[in-house]
Design an enzyme around this catalytic site. Structure first.
Site, mmCIF file in Angstrom:
data_model
loop_
_atom_site.group_PDB
_atom_site.id
_atom_site.type_symbol
_atom_site.label_atom_id
_atom_site.label_comp_id
_atom_site.label_asym_id
_atom_site.label_seq_id
_atom_site.Cartn_x
_atom_site.Cartn_y
_atom_site.Cartn_z
ATOM 1 C CG HIS A 17 41.110 12.270 5.843
ATOM 2 N ND1 HIS A 17 40.300 11.163 5.733
ATOM 3 C CD2 HIS A 17 40.448 13.271 5.218
ATOM 4 C CE1 HIS A 17 39.198 11.489 5.075
ATOM 5 N NE2 HIS A 17 39.255 12.757 4.745
ATOM 6 C CE LYS A 41 30.174 13.933 2.617
ATOM 7 N NZ LYS A 41 31.658 13.938 2.672
ATOM 8 N NE ARG A 90 40.334 15.451 -2.020
ATOM 9 C CZ ARG A 90 39.180 14.848 -1.948
ATOM 10 N NH1 ARG A 90 39.131 13.550 -1.759
ATOM 11 N NH2 ARG A 90 38.054 15.521 -2.061
ATOM 12 C CB SER A 128 35.638 8.673 3.143
ATOM 13 O OG SER A 128 36.625 9.381 3.857
HETATM 14 N N1 COA Z 1 42.407 12.848 1.648
HETATM 15 C C1 COA Z 1 41.458 11.948 1.417
HETATM 16 N N2 COA Z 1 40.165 12.257 1.342
HETATM 17 C C2 COA Z 1 39.822 13.531 1.505
HETATM 18 C C3 COA Z 1 40.764 14.525 1.761
HETATM 19 C C4 COA Z 1 42.124 14.137 1.832
HETATM 20 N N3 COA Z 1 43.092 15.005 2.044
HETATM 21 N N4 COA Z 1 40.120 15.699 1.862
HETATM 22 C C5 COA Z 1 38.827 15.436 1.677
HETATM 23 N N5 COA Z 1 38.639 14.130 1.467
HETATM 24 C C6 COA Z 1 37.409 13.437 1.146
HETATM 25 C C7 COA Z 1 36.497 13.281 2.295
HETATM 26 O O1 COA Z 1 36.721 12.057 2.981
HETATM 27 C C8 COA Z 1 35.166 13.313 1.625
HETATM 28 O O2 COA Z 1 34.944 12.033 1.025
HETATM 29 P P1 COA Z 1 33.463 11.442 0.892
HETATM 30 O O3 COA Z 1 32.628 12.502 0.250
HETATM 31 O O4 COA Z 1 33.674 10.259 0.049
HETATM 32 O O5 COA Z 1 33.018 11.161 2.282
HETATM 33 C C9 COA Z 1 35.358 14.299 0.496
HETATM 34 O O6 COA Z 1 36.708 14.237 0.220
HETATM 35 C C10 COA Z 1 35.089 15.732 0.841
HETATM 36 O O7 COA Z 1 33.913 15.819 1.454
HETATM 37 P P2 COA Z 1 33.360 17.173 1.997
HETATM 38 O O8 COA Z 1 31.893 17.006 2.155
HETATM 39 O O9 COA Z 1 33.896 18.316 1.247
HETATM 40 O O10 COA Z 1 34.059 17.332 3.373
HETATM 41 P P3 COA Z 1 33.965 16.510 4.628
HETATM 42 O O11 COA Z 1 32.909 15.471 4.629
HETATM 43 O O12 COA Z 1 35.353 16.062 4.832
HETATM 44 O O13 COA Z 1 33.581 17.652 5.699
HETATM 45 C C11 COA Z 1 32.493 19.534 6.744
HETATM 46 C C12 COA Z 1 32.656 18.685 5.468
HETATM 47 C C13 COA Z 1 32.128 18.670 7.925
HETATM 48 C C14 COA Z 1 33.774 20.280 7.025
HETATM 49 C C15 COA Z 1 31.384 20.561 6.446
HETATM 50 O O14 COA Z 1 30.247 19.877 5.976
HETATM 51 C C16 COA Z 1 31.000 21.369 7.674
HETATM 52 O O15 COA Z 1 31.696 22.282 8.057
HETATM 53 N N6 COA Z 1 29.842 21.010 8.300
HETATM 54 C C17 COA Z 1 29.342 21.696 9.466
HETATM 55 C C18 COA Z 1 28.131 22.562 9.104
HETATM 56 C C19 COA Z 1 28.577 23.872 8.555
HETATM 57 O O16 COA Z 1 29.235 24.663 9.206
HETATM 58 N N7 COA Z 1 28.164 24.170 7.311
HETATM 59 C C20 COA Z 1 28.506 25.414 6.681
HETATM 60 C C21 COA Z 1 29.854 25.401 6.035
HETATM 61 S S1 COA Z 1 29.772 24.659 4.450
#
Ligand code: COA
Length: 162
Positions: A17, A41, A90, A128
């Site tokens: 990140h 989550k 990624r 994560s």
């Molecule tokens: N480096 C390391 N890890 C990364 C990464 C990077 N560059 N990019 C993503 N990841 C990881 C994250 O840590 C996460 O790991 P985990 O599942 O082990 O926790 C995973 O990859 C991706 O998870 P994801 O669920 O795609 O994204 P997120 O948890 O980072 O965030 C939100 C998701 C919060 C952006 C999304 O759920 C959201 O917008 N929620 C609000 C409600 C909404 O608007 N919903 C409608 C849109 S879908």
């Protein structure tokens, strides 16, 4: 001023990140790291702790802000008046999910665009959840997360073992 929002759960923030935040600063004048509570989550760290760790890990980056956002990301973008969402791609496996989210967010707010950045290959396999698993078995964390996160992960899992 060009502003980008980097949303995520960040449970916890990893070097992957951080790599993406640094890359975003080549494009945007300011980056807002927007932290979602994401109770589905079942995060290990509560939201305030996740925010505190991100703030500590980005202390050397003056144009980065950290905020909590609740509800829909598209609504948050509207409230902030910001039009760019930053996400990392990624691997090909990320694409389908990211594509769906980008289209959904654009449908909810037609003024919003998602900008995809590629993290350094050194971090392309980190998630994560994987880091939490390594921490739960007492594995070495220093290559994956900033020092503040490594310390908090160790404390969390020592607490759980007691
Ligand atoms: N480096 C390391 N890890 C990364 C990464 C990077 N560059 N990019 C993503 N990841 C990881 C994250 O840590 C996460 O790991 P985990 O599942 O082990 O926790 C995973 O990859 C991706 O998870 P994801 O669920 O795609 O994204 P997120 O948890 O980072 O965030 C939100 C998701 C919060 C952006 C999304 O759920 C959201 O917008 N929620 C609000 C409600 C909404 O608007 N919903 C409608 C849109 S879908």
């Amino acid at each position: 001023m060009k502003i980008g929002v980097y949303p995520g759960t960040f449970d916890p923030i990893t070097n992957g990140h951080l790599d993406l935040i640094r890359r975003s600063l080549h494009i945007f004048d300011r980056v807002i790291v927007a932290v979602a509570p994401n109770p589905k989550k079942q995060p290990l760290f509560d939201i305030h702790e996740r925010v505190a760790m991100i703030k500590e890990a980005t202390r050397d980056l003056p144009y980065v802000e950290v905020e909590i956002f609740e509800g829909l990301l598209a609504e948050y973008m509207k409230r902030k008046g910001v039009h760019a969402i930053i996400r990392g791609l990624r691997a090909i496996s990320d694409f389908e999910h990211e594509f769906m989210m980008a289209l959904l967010n654009r449908k909810l707010d037609s003024d919003v665009e998602t900008v995809f950045l590629m993290p350094s290959e050194e971090y392309s396999y980190i998630t994560s959840s994987a880091i939490k698993e390594v921490a739960s078995y007492g594995g070495l964390l220093k290559d994956f997360v900033p020092p503040v996160v490594a310390r908090r992960l160790r404390e969390q899992f020592q607490k759980k073992q007691k």
